[in-house]
Design a protein around this motif. Structure first.
Motif, short mmCIF file in Angstrom:
data_model
loop_
_atom_site.label_atom_id
_atom_site.label_comp_id
_atom_site.label_asym_id
_atom_site.label_seq_id
_atom_site.Cartn_x
_atom_site.Cartn_y
_atom_site.Cartn_z
N TRP A 60 48.30 -52.21 24.75
CA TRP A 60 48.28 -53.09 23.30
C TRP A 60 47.23 -52.78 22.51
O TRP A 60 46.03 -52.41 22.79
N GLY A 61 47.20 -52.56 21.01
CA GLY A 61 46.41 -52.52 20.05
C GLY A 61 45.46 -54.02 20.07
O GLY A 61 46.01 -54.88 20.48
N GLN A 62 44.67 -53.72 19.10
CA GLN A 62 43.82 -55.21 18.93
C GLN A 62 44.53 -56.28 17.81
O GLN A 62 44.09 -57.32 17.80
N GLY A 63 45.43 -55.47 17.14
CA GLY A 63 46.08 -56.21 16.08
C GLY A 63 45.51 -56.00 14.75
O GLY A 63 44.45 -56.00 14.84
N THR A 64 46.26 -56.12 13.72
CA THR A 64 45.86 -55.98 12.39
C THR A 64 46.72 -57.15 11.52
O THR A 64 47.91 -57.54 11.63
N GLN A 65 46.08 -57.86 10.53
CA GLN A 65 46.59 -58.88 10.01
C GLN A 65 47.39 -58.48 8.81
O GLN A 65 46.98 -57.64 8.01
N VAL A 66 48.55 -58.89 8.57
CA VAL A 66 49.21 -58.81 7.40
C VAL A 66 49.55 -60.02 6.71
O VAL A 66 50.18 -60.92 7.38
N THR A 67 49.48 -60.05 5.54
CA THR A 67 49.58 -61.44 4.82
C THR A 67 50.42 -61.12 3.51
O THR A 67 50.03 -60.28 2.61
N VAL A 68 51.60 -61.73 3.32
CA VAL A 68 52.18 -61.54 2.27
C VAL A 68 52.33 -62.87 1.41
O VAL A 68 52.86 -63.94 1.87
N SER A 69 51.74 -62.57 -0.04
CA SER A 69 51.84 -64.02 -0.97
C SER A 69 53.03 -64.01 -1.48
O SER A 69 53.63 -63.00 -2.25
N SER A 70 53.58 -65.36 -1.87
CA SER A 70 54.60 -65.30 -2.74
C SER A 70 54.37 -65.32 -4.25
O SER A 70 53.34 -65.44 -4.61
#
Length: 128
Positions: free
Chosen positions: A118-128
């Motif tokens: 597994w990778g460490q993770g990356t945050q994806v944030t989508v604003s409305s």
């Protein structure tokens, strides 16, 4: 040391696009299936997309037609192109891969074992 390193997350507006990358590094003999998972706040981790070494793909229904998974076997890298992003795509995205890790050499041939990473993770944030 074998590892998966992700990049490309961030903040994007609804309708926009982001591209995630994940590179496998270390003493790798071969990379088999690679995939992307995500965990949204308060939800369980889910499989987003997966791609075999030969290029066969599968997607969760909620991203079909919007996300595209691809890979570059020469670079041991998998990508996730995310278009038409929605606020519900907000999550931490994790790369996952089945790696054949070299442990030595016998009679000119590499010795290896296969394990899941597994990778460490990356945050994806989508604003409305």
């Amino acid at each position: 040391q074998v590892q998966l390193v992700e990049s490309g997350g961030g903040l994007e507006q609804a309708g926009g696009s982001l591209r995630l990358s994940c590179a496998a590094s270390g003493s790798i003999f071969k990379v088999d299936a690679m995939g992307w998972y995500r965990r949204a706040p308060g939800k369980q981790r889910e499989l987003v997309a997966i791609i075999t070494r030969g290029g066969s793909t599968n997607y969760v229904d909620s991203v079909k037609g919007r996300f595209t998974i691809s890979r570059d076997n020469a670079k041991n890298t998998v990508y996730l192109q995310m278009n038409s992003l929605k606020p519900e795509d907000t999550a931490v995205y994790y790369c996952n891969a089945d790696l054949r890790v070299v442990t030595g050499n016998y009679d000119g041939q590499p010795e290896w074992y296969e394990n899941n990473y597994w990778g460490q993770g990356t945050q994806v944030t989508v604003s409305s």
